[in-house]
Scaffold this motif. Sequence first.
Motif, mmCIF file in Angstrom:
data_model
loop_
_atom_site.group_PDB
_atom_site.id
_atom_site.type_symbol
_atom_site.label_atom_id
_atom_site.label_comp_id
_atom_site.label_asym_id
_atom_site.label_seq_id
_atom_site.Cartn_x
_atom_site.Cartn_y
_atom_site.Cartn_z
ATOM 1 N N SER A 1 68.236 30.726 35.903
ATOM 2 C CA SER A 1 66.879 30.799 35.665
ATOM 3 C C SER A 1 65.877 31.920 36.409
ATOM 4 C CB SER A 1 66.090 29.401 35.996
ATOM 5 O OG SER A 1 66.333 29.000 37.045
ATOM 6 N N TYR B 1 63.189 34.275 34.849
ATOM 7 C CA TYR B 1 61.995 34.549 35.400
ATOM 8 C C TYR B 1 61.454 35.550 36.074
ATOM 9 C CZ TYR B 1 62.141 29.450 34.385
ATOM 10 O OH TYR B 1 62.428 28.187 33.618
ATOM 11 N N HIS C 1 61.923 31.185 41.549
ATOM 12 C CA HIS C 1 61.630 30.127 40.363
ATOM 13 C C HIS C 1 62.657 29.552 40.059
ATOM 14 C CE1 HIS C 1 58.464 27.866 38.412
ATOM 15 N NE2 HIS C 1 58.998 28.267 37.076
ATOM 16 N N CYS D 1 60.622 25.555 32.289
ATOM 17 C CA CYS D 1 59.954 26.695 31.986
ATOM 18 C C CYS D 1 60.501 27.745 30.833
ATOM 19 C CB CYS D 1 59.560 27.589 33.017
ATOM 20 S SG CYS D 1 58.305 26.602 34.116
ATOM 21 N N TYR E 1 58.944 32.884 27.615
ATOM 22 C CA TYR E 1 60.445 33.107 27.405
ATOM 23 C C TYR E 1 61.058 33.367 26.149
ATOM 24 C CZ TYR E 1 58.748 32.839 32.464
ATOM 25 O OH TYR E 1 57.881 33.054 33.510
#
Lengths: 230, 377, 334
Positions: free
Chosen positions: C241, C245, C250, C255, C261
């Motif tokens: 991830s 990001y 993060h 998200c 994204y």
Amino acid sequence: MSLIVLNGITKIFNRGRPDEFTALSDVSLEIEPRGLAVFRGPSGSGKTTLLSIVGCMAKPSAGRVLVKGREVTSLPDRFLTDIRRHTFGFIFQQLHLVRGISALENVILPAYPSGEGLASLRERGVRLLDLLGLAHRADTNVEWLSGGEAQRVAIARALINEPAIVIADEPTAHLDTKLSLDFMAAMERLKAEGKTILFASHDPLVYESTMVDRVLEMRDGRIVAERRAS
Amino acid sequence: MNWIDKQRNIVDFALSSLLRRWRKNLALLCVYTFVVFIVASVVFFAEALKRDACLVLEGAPDVVVQRLIAGRHDLISSGHMEKLARITGVSDVKGRLWAYYFEPSVGANYTMVVTEEAAGRPGTVAIGAGVSRTLLAGQGDLIAFRGHDGAYVSLEVARVFPSSSELVSADLVEISEEDFRALFGLPEGIYTDLTLRVRNPKETVVVADKIRRLLPDTRPILREEILRTYEALFDWRGGIVLAIFAGAALAFIIFAWDKATSLTLEERREIGILKAVGWETSEVIVMKSWEGIVISLTAFLLGLVLAYVHVFFTSGTLFEPVLKGWAVLYPRFQPVPFIDPYQVATLFFLTVVPYTVATVIPSWGAATIDPDTIMRQ
Amino acid sequence: MIVSPAVIALMLGSAAVGLLALYASAWGVRILRHWDLRSGSESQLQLEKRTYLVSTLMAWAFAFQVGSLFLFIFTAEDLHRLFVGAMCAAGTLNVNEFGYPTILLKVGNALLAGIWLIVNYTDNRASDYPLIRKKYAFLLVITPLLLAEAVLQGAYFAGLKANVITSCCGSLFGAEAQGPVSSLVGLPAGPMRAALIASLSITFASGLLFRSGRVRAGGLFSVSSLAAFFISIAALVSYISPYIYELPTHHCPFCILQREYSYIGYFFYASLLGGAIPGAAVGVLLPFRGIGCLQGVLPPVLRRLTFASLFLYFLFSLLVVYSISFSALIVEMD
Ligand SMILES: Nc1ncnc2c1ncn2[C@@H]1O[C@H](COP(=O)(O)OP(=O)(O)OP(=O)(O)O)[C@@H](O)[C@H]1O
Ligand SMILES: [Mg+2]
């Protein structure tokens, strides 16, 4: 080898209830490939019931059915249906065409689940109708067909899956003499092609026809006599 | 591929079967479409209101500080401003002037605010479309306001706000600072409340805490908090309306159930024929499922399109009374069209799932007709 | 309690799935008790007809289950604005203690229902229902889980109050966070990458071996494909991830579902679920390959399942490679 073997078939309707009724009791029978056999007998003697069991439409309450040597009585529905649709073609007394669609669509209806493309199905359907002299009516709605034409559509439908056995229950009950003779002529051609044909009928025109190889007399759910053409 | 061809054949038959019974299916389609239309209108409308309100609050200050006396909102003096400006992370401290003004002739409450644009044009006001409608005043007309001392002040309408922002601007009157102070008799250095910006959005909660300790007679109101309250309020209202329409949906389920169970004789005969000529139970179930899917998708799309037109092009005529609550200054709300996969997915669940559940057992029942029954008819 | 249309839709969906499963189970119990294929009795014929009903009900229940899993995540995403401190679904789910259990149960139930359908499909292809008792016993295990999910989800939504202060991905999935979820983050990137590559490679290798006829490899394939599912999710949190990001700190698994994204998260999770269900089903079916009627039926089914699983894991791998290589973030691996 026998095409179909029935072994001690009993069919009891509504078992265990007050209106219990034994429609077939302990019927044993072998049907050889090729040839035309007729079941005759009074109303209620169990002809339709027997044909539906031979044709794998219904299961017997007891006894065994072998189709091409394979035991089918304990098969799940989906396998039985598979065997049925590749082995038997049915012509019903009331024809039972689906209203609102064309003759051709009625003919190819049994083959829809096979997964054959619609185009090639149509082609085969038209060829079958052509053999029965009905190609010009292929796109006609079945309601507009005459009795004889409808009868021929029903025959074509029975043949679309190229079955080894054709089963007809009282096929001439609603036909006049000429149409009945036409029908028998069509069956004669099928017989010549090597199909096995089973009828239930009490029409003398059928069971006294020279093309009949075997007449089985039924009474009270049993086969009581058998006559073979020599 | 064999499987695809098989499905195609079955779909072909399902479609022809639907068309052959078009009367019955049309009735079903109409009711189904109507339910989708209602539910979709509610969802779209509530969402449009929510978006509109949020859009307006986007530009609002991060924190508003109000002075409380005996639990009631009171005017605040510029002395507080300096103290606030000294808090770290705080910028842009400003005083705001706004008031409610009751106009007895039309029985309406206006919101009067001093804005930067209006500040440059003393003697004029800019008004919302609602005010313009109730007073029958357009650009260039004069409007008389009754001051704190009973004297009337006449101001010229410089501009009427476009109706696109009506939901929040309907009752608005924008006025210059001089006129405002004169009208309400407010001395210099006194404000209705104070606004400020917080540089790092994550620190707003901390800043609010500091304000509460530093100025115990005030309360800080966070923009985020207002947003959340709005969201919850609109969601809640939408939910209540939906719950009301659940009644309609229930009636529909019963209708669908009835339609699906009460197979006509003709249909039973047809399925009997299919089974007799060699269709298998699961193939008939698949055929029936395709029928259901075709009906569902058609009704869903139709209902969605109708609701879209209803909400975004006719301003949700049917729902305004339920979802909005202002009386005299009733805003003509012109929502901004949007289409959001989330709303569509929600609607799909709300309408198609109940229909499918209601019809699955009846179609199974039809599909398991014994093939030999057809030999006895 | 928060009553938004989506919440009503989810409750409705869960109620529907629960009802379908409950009804199917009621017949499952009767089938377990009275099934006798050899008998031509009327009641046996009726039971056989009911098996079609149960299959249809469960197929729809599965479809709704997968739909509701994604709608649930979608809703959690959407509701985050109501809670102080919530920036995405991670915060919304953390508002009360029922959030994470609900989503875990949803994922588990989707896996189980998918496996059930595959077992059912296989059983129906054999001519004497060889797995009928096992699959209905299995159904009786799934149904309470589906009901529990409906209850948990109800409790979760009932316990939601706007303005609650919650902690979100920043702290839940932050480096210094505590607790079971966040311990995923603490997993060091280097070993995590190794584990991900290892589990996927074992899955691919054993899957290909299995397809080429080594029956022994099937068990390994099944276990590793299921392991790859969990390792991939852990790797998504701890190691992949940040690349998406483009922020080394993060780690949120939710998200990535957001528009910013380009909804890539949905592709990640859909391909993982699609890879794990057939993979796990291979392991469930493998022990029955010796049963008479299944001997002819099972091999092609297993081959197709393996293919489906490998294909989806391959898609997943492509997505991972794509996300990492096109990321502006460069992480030093130690
Ligand atoms: N579903 C059923 N339930 C109860 N009894 C039935 C059922 N189907 C058939 N029967 C009975 O079984 C007996 C045999 O029926 P069947 O239709 O086989 O006779 P048939 O020889 O074909 O008669 P026909 O010449 O009149 O067509 C009849 O007495 C009929 O009433
Ligand atoms: Mg008869």
